[in-house]
Design a protein around this motif. Structure first.
Motif, short mmCIF file in Angstrom:
data_model
loop_
_atom_site.label_atom_id
_atom_site.label_comp_id
_atom_site.label_asym_id
_atom_site.label_seq_id
_atom_site.Cartn_x
_atom_site.Cartn_y
_atom_site.Cartn_z
N ARG A 235 -8.62 -8.60 -0.54
CA ARG A 235 -7.61 -8.64 -1.74
C ARG A 235 -8.31 -8.51 -2.96
O ARG A 235 -7.69 -7.82 -3.77
N SER A 236 -9.70 -8.77 -3.10
CA SER A 236 -10.38 -8.36 -4.36
C SER A 236 -10.45 -6.83 -4.48
O SER A 236 -10.75 -6.13 -5.69
N GLY B 206 -7.87 -4.65 -3.83
CA GLY B 206 -6.51 -4.29 -3.68
C GLY B 206 -5.89 -4.29 -2.25
O GLY B 206 -4.69 -3.68 -2.18
N GLY C 84 -0.01 -4.47 -8.29
CA GLY C 84 -1.04 -5.41 -8.41
C GLY C 84 -2.34 -4.87 -8.68
O GLY C 84 -2.59 -3.83 -8.33
N SER D 135 -6.66 -6.13 -9.00
CA SER D 135 -7.48 -7.22 -8.60
C SER D 135 -8.86 -7.09 -8.92
O SER D 135 -9.21 -5.95 -9.15
N GLU E 175 -5.92 -11.83 -9.16
CA GLU E 175 -5.04 -10.49 -9.24
C GLU E 175 -3.89 -11.01 -9.77
O GLU E 175 -3.35 -12.17 -9.95
N PHE F 232 -0.30 -9.57 -10.26
CA PHE F 232 0.92 -8.62 -9.56
C PHE F 232 2.10 -9.05 -10.01
O PHE F 232 2.51 -10.13 -10.30
#
Length: 416
Positions: free
Chosen positions: A46-47, A49, A359, A361, A380, A382
């Motif tokens: 997640r960090s 993208g 988003g 991140s 994040e 978004f």
């Protein structure tokens, strides 16, 4: 070693009820179908993208099963997220905060083979909505979602080529409630729909590295998930009610129905990506995902003519940088810095508007304790949805944290 297995299974069993019981969403769009997407990858993914194409020897990549073949140490990881959401319309706004459990996973290396298992959410339902017209007031509430228990395996049949597969078992329950107050009608009417959902899906993945020079490596990835049917067992309660002083619902008359069991169809997915990097120094990658249209129309109580489910896609760009991974003095230089952006067409069209996401991140991997044990922190921002056509735009700030523990379990004895 047997004690460690018992401990890990105990933690999975302990976490399962929490994963089932949580309401991992506050989104009005979770009203539709089986809810909003609940799993977006590990904190490391997640960090960057949501990038799911990078693997190494100590971190678990739960998006591509081929990554398990890169493990050199037993890995255990768990993650959670704190969410702050602004819900905005053309006339007003509101703020909601909630916390979610994201995943619990274990990976075990065996020479060129790696296996893993764990628990993660698939979808989340959690909403409270109200619609007012001159003739009636309608209140909508929902809770629940789907969870996934999975088993993965990855191996390296040829040098620099890794392949893997995952079996997923999805299960969960969703409760949807509608209460309608009609003008000139004494008692409000209430409809409760309970959906109990379960079934399997399967994934396959591949990773391939090409050495361009002594320092540069080109990485390619591919992923595929079957479009599977899940079983839906349904129950419905229809009632006339009174509203008590404490806003409780007192049943006047009630009828219970058992509609015929049905099925929903999860979308088929394929993804591919390319990236360039220097081992233990930096990496940047671009990944594309495509989803066919899922079919949730059998849940017709919340899937009317204003809802269209169509093909979805996502484009992700992300990477990381490590100043010096093995610096003996500076802690700062051993930190992994991550960043990424993403754009997703969710495949949901509501009232003629596409519900999409964008988003950005950022994150860090922080060495903690022993050399190969670390904490991963990310944030994040978004946006989802739109304020057009009387809809709601959601602005999220999510802070996510995970801990990864690594150890070498399988050591051959040197002495008898």
């Amino acid at each position: 070693m047997f004690t460690r297995f018992i401990l890990l299974f105990s933690m999975l069993l302990f976490a399962a009820p929490s994963g089932i019981a949580q309401e991992g969403s506050s989104s009005p769009y979770s009203f539709l179908g089986i809810g909003t997407k609940a799993f977006r990858g590990t904190v490391e993914n997640r960090s960057m993208g949501g990038l799911g194409m990078f693997s190494d020897s100590i971190h678990l990549n739960l998006k591509n099963p081929a990554a398990y073949s890169d493990l050199s140490l037993t890995a255990f990881t768990a993650g959670a997220t704190a969410n702050s959401v602004e819900l905005k319309t053309t006339v007003n706004s509101d703020n909601i905060n909630y916390f979610t459990f994201d995943y619990l996973a274990v990976g075990l290396p065996f020479n060129n083979l790696g296996v893993g298992f764990g628990l993660k959410p698939r979808s989340a339902v959690g909403y409270e909505l109200q619609e007012i017209t001159p003739e009636r007031i309608s209140r909508f509430e929902g809770r629940g979602g789907l969870n996934t228990v999975y088993f993965s395996a990855g191996f390296e049949p040829l040098k620099n080529l890794r392949l893997g597969a995952t079996a997923n078992y999805h299960f969960g329950d969703i409760e949807n409630k509608t209460v309608i107050f009609r003008d000139r009608v004494q008692y409000p009417s209430r409809e409760l729909n309970f959906s109990y959902i379960n079934g399997f899906s399967f994934e396959a993945g591949g990773l391939y590295d090409v050495k361009l020079s002594n320092s540069l490596t080109l990485k390619a990835s591919g992923r595929y998930e079957t479009g599977s049917s899940l079983n839906v067992n349904r129950r419905r309660e229809l009632a006339t009610i009174q509203i008590g002083r404490d806003d409780s619902e007192i049943v006047v008359n009630e009828i219970e129905q058992n509609p015929a069991d049905t099925e929903i169809d999860l979308p088929e997915m394929y993804a591919f990506g390319l990236g360039l990097g220097q081992d233990r120094k930096w990496f940047v990658g671009l990944e594309y995902e495509n989803y066919t249209a899922g079919d949730f129309s059998s849940l017709n109580f919340n899937f009317g003519t204003e809802v269209i489910q169509k093909e979805a896609s996502a484009l992700r760009l992300g990477g990381f940088y490590i100043p010096r991974y093995n610096d003996p003095v500076s802690y700062f230089k051993r930190i992994v810095f991550r960043a990424g952006i993403r754009y997703e067409e969710t495949g949901l069209e509501y009232k003629g508007e596409d519900i999409n996401e964008f988003g950005m991140s950022f994150g860090m991997g922080l060495p903690a304790g022993r050399l190969f044990t670390n904490a991963n922190l990310g944030v994040e921002y978004f946006e989802r949805g739109t304020i057009s056509n009387a809809l709601i735009q959601e602005n999220f700030i999510s802070v996510f944290l995970s801990f990864s523990f690594n150890d070498k379990w399988f050591i051959k004895s040197k002495y008898n």
